[in-house]
Design an enzyme around this catalytic site. Sequence first.
Site, mmCIF file in Angstrom:
data_model
loop_
_atom_site.group_PDB
_atom_site.id
_atom_site.type_symbol
_atom_site.label_atom_id
_atom_site.label_comp_id
_atom_site.label_asym_id
_atom_site.label_seq_id
_atom_site.Cartn_x
_atom_site.Cartn_y
_atom_site.Cartn_z
ATOM 1 N N HIS A 1 9.828 16.767 -6.887
ATOM 2 C CA HIS A 1 11.119 17.441 -6.683
ATOM 3 C C HIS A 1 12.161 16.392 -6.330
ATOM 4 C CE1 HIS A 1 10.213 16.848 -2.490
ATOM 5 N NE2 HIS A 1 9.114 17.581 -2.582
ATOM 6 N N HIS B 1 11.242 13.530 -3.917
ATOM 7 C CA HIS B 1 10.502 12.404 -4.504
ATOM 8 C C HIS B 1 11.447 11.520 -5.335
ATOM 9 C CE1 HIS B 1 7.126 15.486 -4.311
ATOM 10 N NE2 HIS B 1 6.624 14.477 -3.632
ATOM 11 N N GLN C 1 -7.442 14.481 2.222
ATOM 12 C CA GLN C 1 -6.483 14.862 3.265
ATOM 13 C C GLN C 1 -6.325 16.373 3.380
ATOM 14 O OE1 GLN C 1 -3.273 12.532 1.157
ATOM 15 N NE2 GLN C 1 -1.957 14.147 1.913
ATOM 16 N N GLN D 1 11.101 11.035 5.158
ATOM 17 C CA GLN D 1 11.117 11.424 6.577
ATOM 18 C C GLN D 1 10.610 12.854 6.768
ATOM 19 O OE1 GLN D 1 11.554 9.734 9.363
ATOM 20 N NE2 GLN D 1 11.343 11.603 10.575
ATOM 21 N N LYS D 2 10.626 13.648 5.699
ATOM 22 C CA LYS D 2 10.126 15.026 5.768
ATOM 23 C C LYS D 2 8.723 15.063 6.406
ATOM 24 C CE LYS D 2 8.927 19.262 4.289
ATOM 25 N NZ LYS D 2 7.498 19.143 4.382
ATOM 26 N N GLN E 1 3.529 11.343 9.243
ATOM 27 C CA GLN E 1 2.897 10.471 8.245
ATOM 28 C C GLN E 1 3.565 9.099 8.229
ATOM 29 O OE1 GLN E 1 1.374 11.693 4.202
ATOM 30 N NE2 GLN E 1 3.363 10.932 3.564
ATOM 31 N N SER F 1 6.832 20.264 -2.116
ATOM 32 C CA SER F 1 6.101 20.802 -3.273
ATOM 33 C C SER F 1 5.543 22.174 -2.948
ATOM 34 C CB SER F 1 4.956 19.863 -3.654
ATOM 35 O OG SER F 1 5.452 18.568 -3.858
HETATM 36 O O1 PAF Z 1 3.050 12.455 1.225
HETATM 37 C C1 PAF Z 1 2.211 12.601 0.317
HETATM 38 O O2 PAF Z 1 2.509 13.115 -0.774
HETATM 39 C C2 PAF Z 1 0.780 12.146 0.555
HETATM 40 O O3 PAF Z 1 0.381 12.371 1.844
HETATM 41 C C3 PAF Z 1 0.542 10.691 0.135
HETATM 42 C C4 PAF Z 1 1.348 9.712 0.985
HETATM 43 C C5 PAF Z 1 0.904 10.490 -1.336
HETATM 44 C C6 PAF Z 1 -0.935 10.326 0.306
HETATM 45 O O4 PAF Z 1 -1.748 11.149 -0.458
#
Ligand code: PAF
Length: 288
Positions: free
Chosen positions: A41, A44, A68, A155-156, A160, A193
């Site tokens: 989107h 990205h 994950q 930053q969303k 992470q 997403s």
């Molecule tokens: O933010 C994401 O889309 C995922 O956590 C990443 C960093 C691509 C790792 O799979």
Amino acid sequence: MAQAQTIPDRIRVISSNEEMSRACREAVKPIGLVPTMGALHAGHLSLVEQARADNLTVVVSIFVNPAQFGDQVDLANYPRDMAGDLDLLRRHGVDLVYAPTVEEVYPPGFNTWVDVGPLAEKLEGIHRPGHFRGVATVVSKLFNVTRPNRAYFGQKDGQQTVVIQKLVKDLDMDVELVVMPTIREPDGLALSSRNVQLSPDQREAAPVLHRALCQAYEQWRDGERRGDTLRETARKVLQSEPRVDSIDYVSVADMTTLGEVERVEDRVMVSVAVQMGSVRLIDNIVLE
Ligand code: PAF
């Protein structure tokens, strides 16, 4: 085996590690990597545009990382649109797309995991045990295969970004992290997403996350410094929306340790996570 496919213009889509490593070794430097799970989107694309502006080669990875996801239904339902993604990336001047299979990333016998410690156990980590172990492992692998000079994150996914900064520092990885601002819909909903999974009714209610963050922000801007008061303010806004089924957390935390703060002195991140039906939404803002 190398499996490269060329689509119009210059984009190359590669699914093998070996081929990708070679392509990156031969690519003109600096390389900017945008790691994604696809279903791209405008959020990205803002990372891709920044990577394009900063680097001579732009690599985007598309890999829905099973490690994950705790919940197999969530993994199965995660949106996927490879054809649409490639079309967007081609139009944004991306050079290389790394789209490995699960077997390529986690071959039989794979058994080495990256654990970033207590940072991964807070906030999202409480509600998604193992999530950041999966993220840190796959990001390490993506960095090893593509050897980027810079890597771009939104930053969303605030926690992470903190976890990956720690990973890079602790493991002496030679990559510059670039964190880009959250992109929002006109009504404030952060692009994700997962938003396509919201029903029209839930979609209408979802900007409540941003409203909650804005109220805390305004209170802080007006001089409030007590963490509890800011948390309470955001929580009340979330509670005022009946279509929020449950609140996973409302946090006002230090940007480095992710520990909850009593008073806001340095940079802090206000973050919220809620469940709406089967969809989990997160959002955050930084007070600075
Ligand atoms: O933010 C994401 O889309 C995922 O956590 C990443 C960093 C691509 C790792 O799979």
